[in-house]
Write an enzyme that holds these catalytic residues in place. Structure first.
Site, mmCIF file in Angstrom:
data_model
loop_
_atom_site.group_PDB
_atom_site.id
_atom_site.type_symbol
_atom_site.label_atom_id
_atom_site.label_comp_id
_atom_site.label_asym_id
_atom_site.label_seq_id
_atom_site.Cartn_x
_atom_site.Cartn_y
_atom_site.Cartn_z
ATOM 1 N N GLY A 1 40.900 43.983 33.537
ATOM 2 C CA GLY A 1 41.082 45.190 32.829
ATOM 3 C C GLY A 1 39.641 45.319 31.849
ATOM 4 N N ASN B 1 48.802 45.613 41.834
ATOM 5 C CA ASN B 1 49.706 44.780 40.485
ATOM 6 C C ASN B 1 49.799 45.882 39.472
ATOM 7 O OD1 ASN B 1 50.722 43.438 38.338
ATOM 8 N ND2 ASN B 1 48.993 42.484 37.978
ATOM 9 N N TRP B 2 50.777 46.487 38.978
ATOM 10 C CA TRP B 2 50.834 47.443 38.133
ATOM 11 C C TRP B 2 50.867 47.728 36.636
ATOM 12 C CZ3 TRP B 2 55.185 51.407 40.810
ATOM 13 C CH2 TRP B 2 54.813 51.920 42.103
ATOM 14 N N LYS B 3 51.132 45.805 36.598
ATOM 15 C CA LYS B 3 51.464 45.665 35.494
ATOM 16 C C LYS B 3 53.024 45.798 34.717
ATOM 17 C CE LYS B 3 46.716 44.120 35.547
ATOM 18 N NZ LYS B 3 45.953 43.386 34.745
ATOM 19 N N HIS C 1 50.016 34.754 36.386
ATOM 20 C CA HIS C 1 48.860 35.722 36.429
ATOM 21 C C HIS C 1 48.442 35.040 34.579
ATOM 22 C CE1 HIS C 1 46.649 39.180 35.011
ATOM 23 N NE2 HIS C 1 46.747 39.840 36.182
ATOM 24 N N GLU D 1 40.592 35.294 39.846
ATOM 25 C CA GLU D 1 40.700 36.190 38.969
ATOM 26 C C GLU D 1 39.934 36.004 37.982
ATOM 27 O OE1 GLU D 1 43.109 39.931 39.357
ATOM 28 O OE2 GLU D 1 44.609 38.304 37.805
ATOM 29 N N GLY E 1 44.206 45.755 39.738
ATOM 30 C CA GLY E 1 45.534 45.829 38.729
ATOM 31 C C GLY E 1 45.612 47.659 38.547
ATOM 32 N N GLY E 2 44.045 47.935 37.455
ATOM 33 C CA GLY E 2 44.128 49.596 36.910
ATOM 34 C C GLY E 2 44.179 50.604 37.909
ATOM 35 N N GLU F 1 47.191 36.442 32.411
ATOM 36 C CA GLU F 1 47.912 37.556 31.529
ATOM 37 C C GLU F 1 49.276 37.228 30.441
ATOM 38 O OE1 GLU F 1 48.092 41.541 33.085
ATOM 39 O OE2 GLU F 1 46.005 42.087 32.348
ATOM 40 N N SER G 1 38.366 44.051 37.575
ATOM 41 C CA SER G 1 38.113 45.178 37.353
ATOM 42 C C SER G 1 37.581 45.561 38.931
ATOM 43 C CB SER G 1 37.102 45.779 36.839
ATOM 44 O OG SER G 1 36.945 44.851 35.261
HETATM 45 P P1 PGA Z 1 42.302 45.298 36.828
HETATM 46 O O1 PGA Z 1 43.285 43.827 37.195
HETATM 47 O O2 PGA Z 1 42.124 45.522 38.383
HETATM 48 O O3 PGA Z 1 43.194 45.790 36.126
HETATM 49 O O4 PGA Z 1 40.994 44.746 36.333
HETATM 50 C C1 PGA Z 1 43.210 42.990 37.774
HETATM 51 C C2 PGA Z 1 44.853 42.455 37.508
HETATM 52 O O5 PGA Z 1 45.158 41.864 36.258
HETATM 53 O O6 PGA Z 1 45.320 41.250 38.440
#
Ligand code: PGA
Length: 210
Positions: free
Chosen positions: A139, A8-10, A83, A133, A191-192, A85, A170
């Site tokens: 994050g 997930n590149w966001k 998600h 999640e 994500g990150g 977010e 994470s």
């Molecule tokens: P993260 O994000 O790996 O940066 O914690 C995961 C996600 O939001 O899907």
């Protein structure tokens, strides 16, 4: 089954050039099923197989939205829905998310539903991939312990039958394997760490080969 590793590149990276570079570095890694979810605007250019969101109607007067049919027709196969977010910033509710899931399934997309509680799993919708999640882990660099994650995985399996269950929050190359091996998840939502090609490749290698 090969583990499903979802990137997930966001809202990253800021240019198509960088998106192309990152995609080229990670797209052909053997061993896992890799799903890359870039921002919508890069999807056609890099021919990615995943998206980060979708609207709940297939066409009409919905300024700024992207429909499931549009994604399907440019070759996208998977879509992240719900998600945390988006639940937070776009105020998406379980009802909105259920509508998105239904329309996405109808056009043949595979939805990856993100949850942090079992109660967020809709009872009457089949065919979902579910990503656990925990909010505190997204994050933050504070990943969930594999023991705690495993308890949730078992509860999700009980509630959602045969759905594939992924862990996200994470994830990095050091902890990735503990979720697939120790906690029994069938894949990861990253994500990150998916923005750093070497780290992302190491996650896949560690999960698949080491
Ligand atoms: P993260 O994000 O790996 O940066 O914690 C995961 C996600 O939001 O899907």
């Amino acid at each position: 089954m090969k583990p499903l590793i979802v990137a997930n590149w966001k809202m990253n990276p800021p240019s198509l050039k960088e998106a192309e570079r990152l995609f080229a570095a990670v797209k052909n890694i053997k061993g896992a099923q890799v799903i890359i979810c870039p921002p919508f605007i890069y999807l056609s250019a890099i021919k990615a197989n995943g998206a980060q969101d979708v609207f709940w109607e297939n066409r009409g007067a919905y300024t700024g939205e992207i429909s499931p049919a549009m994604l399907k027709n440019i070759g996208v196969k998977y879509v992240i829905i719900g998600h945390s977010e988006r639940r937070k910033h776009q105020k998406e509710t379980n009802e909105i998310i259920a509508e998105k899931l239904k329309v996405a399934l109808k056009v043949g997309l595979k939805p990856i539903l993100c949850i942090d509680k079992v109660s967020q799993i809709p009872k009457n919708i089949k065919g979902l991939i579910i990503a656990y999640e925990p909010l505190f882990a997204i994050g933050t660099g504070k990943a969930c312990s594999p023991q705690r994650a495993k308890k949730m995985r078992l509860a999700i399996n009980k509630a959602a039958g045969r759905a594939l269950v992924l862990y996200g929050g994470s994830v990095n190359s050091q902890n990735a394997k503990s979720y697939t091996k120790e906690a029994g998840f069938q894949g990861l939502l990253v994500g990150g760490a998916s923005l750093k090609s070497k780290e992302f490749i190491d996650i896949i290698k560690n999960v698949c080969y080491r």
